[in-house]
Design a protein around this motif. Structure first.
Motif, PDB file in Angstrom:
ATOM      1  N   LYS A  98     121.358  25.278 104.598  1.00 57.69           N
ATOM      2  CA  LYS A  98     122.273  26.310 105.077  1.00 57.69           C
ATOM      3  C   LYS A  98     122.175  27.574 104.235  1.00 57.69           C
ATOM      4  N   LYS A  99     122.089  27.409 102.908  1.00 63.19           N
ATOM      5  CA  LYS A  99     121.986  28.570 102.020  1.00 63.19           C
ATOM      6  C   LYS A  99     120.671  29.304 102.231  1.00 63.19           C
ATOM      7  N   ALA A 100     119.582  28.548 102.348  1.00 65.15           N
ATOM      8  CA  ALA A 100     118.274  29.160 102.574  1.00 65.15           C
ATOM      9  C   ALA A 100     118.246  29.928 103.896  1.00 65.15           C
ATOM     10  N   LEU A 101     118.868  29.352 104.913  1.00 70.38           N
ATOM     11  CA  LEU A 101     118.911  30.000 106.219  1.00 70.38           C
ATOM     12  C   LEU A 101     119.714  31.294 106.161  1.00 70.38           C
ATOM     13  N   LEU A 102     120.836  31.272 105.457  1.00 67.40           N
ATOM     14  CA  LEU A 102     121.661  32.477 105.328  1.00 67.40           C
ATOM     15  C   LEU A 102     120.908  33.578 104.582  1.00 67.40           C
ATOM     16  N   ILE A 103     120.149  33.202 103.562  1.00 66.76           N
ATOM     17  CA  ILE A 103     119.351  34.193 102.825  1.00 66.76           C
ATOM     18  C   ILE A 103     118.279  34.781 103.737  1.00 66.76           C
ATOM     19  N   ALA A 104     117.616  33.922 104.507  1.00 71.83           N
ATOM     20  CA  ALA A 104     116.578  34.391 105.429  1.00 71.83           C
ATOM     21  C   ALA A 104     117.144  35.366 106.454  1.00 71.83           C
ATOM     22  N   LEU A 105     118.318  35.053 106.980  1.00 71.08           N
ATOM     23  CA  LEU A 105     118.971  35.950 107.940  1.00 71.08           C
ATOM     24  C   LEU A 105     119.388  37.259 107.273  1.00 71.08           C
ATOM     25  N   ALA A 106     119.866  37.148 106.027  1.00 72.15           N
ATOM     26  CA  ALA A 106     120.342  38.341 105.321  1.00 72.15           C
ATOM     27  C   ALA A 106     119.212  39.309 104.988  1.00 72.15           C
ATOM     28  N   VAL A 107     118.063  38.779 104.492  1.00 71.75           N
ATOM     29  CA  VAL A 107     116.961  39.678 104.132  1.00 71.75           C
ATOM     30  C   VAL A 107     116.351  40.317 105.373  1.00 71.75           C
ATOM     31  N   THR A 108     116.717  39.812 106.539  1.00 75.83           N
ATOM     32  CA  THR A 108     116.244  40.404 107.797  1.00 75.83           C
ATOM     33  C   THR A 108     117.306  41.318 108.397  1.00 75.83           C
ATOM     34  N   TRP A 109     118.443  40.756 108.749  1.00 74.64           N
ATOM     35  CA  TRP A 109     119.440  41.484 109.530  1.00 74.64           C
ATOM     36  C   TRP A 109     120.400  42.329 108.702  1.00 74.64           C
ATOM     37  N   LEU A 110     120.388  42.177 107.365  1.00 79.21           N
ATOM     38  CA  LEU A 110     121.183  43.070 106.508  1.00 79.21           C
ATOM     39  C   LEU A 110     120.322  44.177 105.908  1.00 79.21           C
ATOM     40  N   ASN A 111     119.087  44.241 106.352  1.00 79.19           N
ATOM     41  CA  ASN A 111     118.152  45.240 105.825  1.00 79.19           C
ATOM     42  C   ASN A 111     118.011  46.397 106.820  1.00 79.19           C
ATOM     43  N   PRO A 112     118.585  47.556 106.496  1.00 84.74           N
ATOM     44  CA  PRO A 112     118.481  48.703 107.422  1.00 84.74           C
ATOM     45  C   PRO A 112     117.038  49.078 107.763  1.00 84.74           C
ATOM     46  N   HIS A 113     116.110  48.831 106.817  1.00 86.08           N
ATOM     47  CA  HIS A 113     114.707  49.117 107.107  1.00 86.08           C
ATOM     48  C   HIS A 113     114.234  48.335 108.332  1.00 86.08           C
ATOM     49  N   PHE A 114     114.753  47.136 108.466  1.00 85.02           N
ATOM     50  CA  PHE A 114     114.386  46.293 109.610  1.00 85.02           C
ATOM     51  C   PHE A 114     114.764  46.984 110.913  1.00 85.02           C
ATOM     52  N   TYR A 115     115.988  47.530 110.965  1.00 85.40           N
ATOM     53  CA  TYR A 115     116.447  48.226 112.172  1.00 85.40           C
ATOM     54  C   TYR A 115     115.673  49.524 112.397  1.00 85.40           C
ATOM     55  N   LEU A 116     115.489  50.284 111.324  1.00 84.56           N
ATOM     56  CA  LEU A 116     114.814  51.572 111.454  1.00 84.56           C
ATOM     57  C   LEU A 116     113.373  51.391 111.927  1.00 84.56           C
ATOM     58  N   ASP A 117     112.708  50.355 111.388  1.00 78.47           N
ATOM     59  CA  ASP A 117     111.300  50.141 111.726  1.00 78.47           C
ATOM     60  C   ASP A 117     111.114  49.521 113.109  1.00 78.47           C
ATOM     61  N   THR A 118     111.889  48.477 113.400  1.00 75.22           N
ATOM     62  CA  THR A 118     111.670  47.741 114.652  1.00 75.22           C
ATOM     63  C   THR A 118     112.455  48.324 115.825  1.00 75.22           C
ATOM     64  N   LEU A 119     113.757  48.488 115.635  1.00 74.18           N
ATOM     65  CA  LEU A 119     114.607  48.922 116.742  1.00 74.18           C
ATOM     66  C   LEU A 119     114.390  50.395 117.081  1.00 74.18           C
ATOM     67  N   LEU A 120     114.370  51.247 116.065  1.00 71.57           N
ATOM     68  CA  LEU A 120     114.254  52.691 116.314  1.00 71.57           C
ATOM     69  C   LEU A 120     112.808  53.152 116.461  1.00 71.57           C
ATOM     70  N   LEU A 121     112.017  53.005 115.385  1.00 74.50           N
ATOM     71  CA  LEU A 121     110.656  53.545 115.401  1.00 74.50           C
ATOM     72  C   LEU A 121     109.772  52.850 116.436  1.00 74.50           C
ATOM     73  N   MET A 122     109.706  51.517 116.372  1.00 68.23           N
ATOM     74  CA  MET A 122     108.865  50.799 117.323  1.00 68.23           C
ATOM     75  C   MET A 122     109.391  50.940 118.749  1.00 68.23           C
ATOM     76  N   GLY A 123     110.706  50.985 118.889  1.00 65.96           N
ATOM     77  CA  GLY A 123     111.291  51.184 120.212  1.00 65.96           C
ATOM     78  C   GLY A 123     110.908  52.525 120.810  1.00 65.96           C
ATOM     79  N   ASN A 124     110.968  53.569 119.972  1.00 63.67           N
ATOM     80  CA  ASN A 124     110.592  54.913 120.440  1.00 63.67           C
ATOM     81  C   ASN A 124     109.107  54.987 120.788  1.00 63.67           C
TER      82      ASN A 124
END
Length: 200
Positions: A109-135
């Protein structure tokens, strides 16, 4: 069609390499051989979801809520600094404790929460995938889903490749010096990522 997929593959590969916190976590789990395949799948699915949402125009909605991005940013900075601190702390222990910490199996459970956090709590993830790649995907108009497919393929190649190659170095786990320096390098990467996030 081919051009769109190739462009997505190249751009996706370029951006994935820059997500340092995600890569650091995957490398460590691959060295320890703890639920590696699951985390590879999680990261690939996360990329696929975010890039697809970006291609559908959800990135525009995100830009309308800068407060949400700000909250995510500072939560991510705090989380990454906390992990970096623990890595530095572990690297300064005696040899026996360094190895004990390196071989310690994180609760799933702890490992899974860390994996989710380093992905979905990272603004770079949103900027790169959702915004830049989306555009970028939207510029291909009718072929945008081929661009998305190419970008997702880059995620598959990168994460599977990193986990597979890293696992081959697992024999170094018996050396305290390796883990000492690995933790320090890991902390440096996480610290650099947190500074980059704070400056956004």
């Amino acid at each position: 069609m081919f051009a769109a997929a190739t462009s997505g593959l190249i751009m996706g590969g370029t951006l994935i390499i820059a997500v340092g916190a995600q890569n650091s976590f995957l490398i460590e789990q691959s060295l320890k051989r703890q639920w590696t395949a699951l985390f590879v799948l999680l990261f690939i699915i996360s990329d696929a979801i975010s890039i697809s949402l970006g291609a559908m125009g959800f990135g525009v909605l995100l830009q309308e809520y800068p407060t949400l991005i700000s909250i995510t940013k500072w939560a991510g900075v705090a989380f990454l600094l906390w992990i970096a601190y623990n890595k530095i702390k572990s690297s300064m222990a005696d040899d026996a404790l360094v190895l004990a910490t390196a071989h310690k199996v994180l609760p799933f459970k702890k490992a899974l929460l860390i994996a989710l956090a380093v992905t979905w709590l990272n603004p770079h993830f949103y900027l790169d995938t959702l915004l830049l790649m989306g555009n970028l995907a939207s510029q291909w108009q009718q072929d945008k889903w081929w661009f998305v497919a190419g970008a997702i393929s880059a995620s598959v190649i990168w994460f599977v490749g990193v986990s597979t190659l890293t696992a081959k170095f697992a024999h170094h786990m018996q050396r305290p010096r390796f883990w000492r320096w690995f933790n320090r390098a890991n902390a440096a990467v996480l610290g650099l990522v947190s500074v980059q996030l704070a400056s956004l």
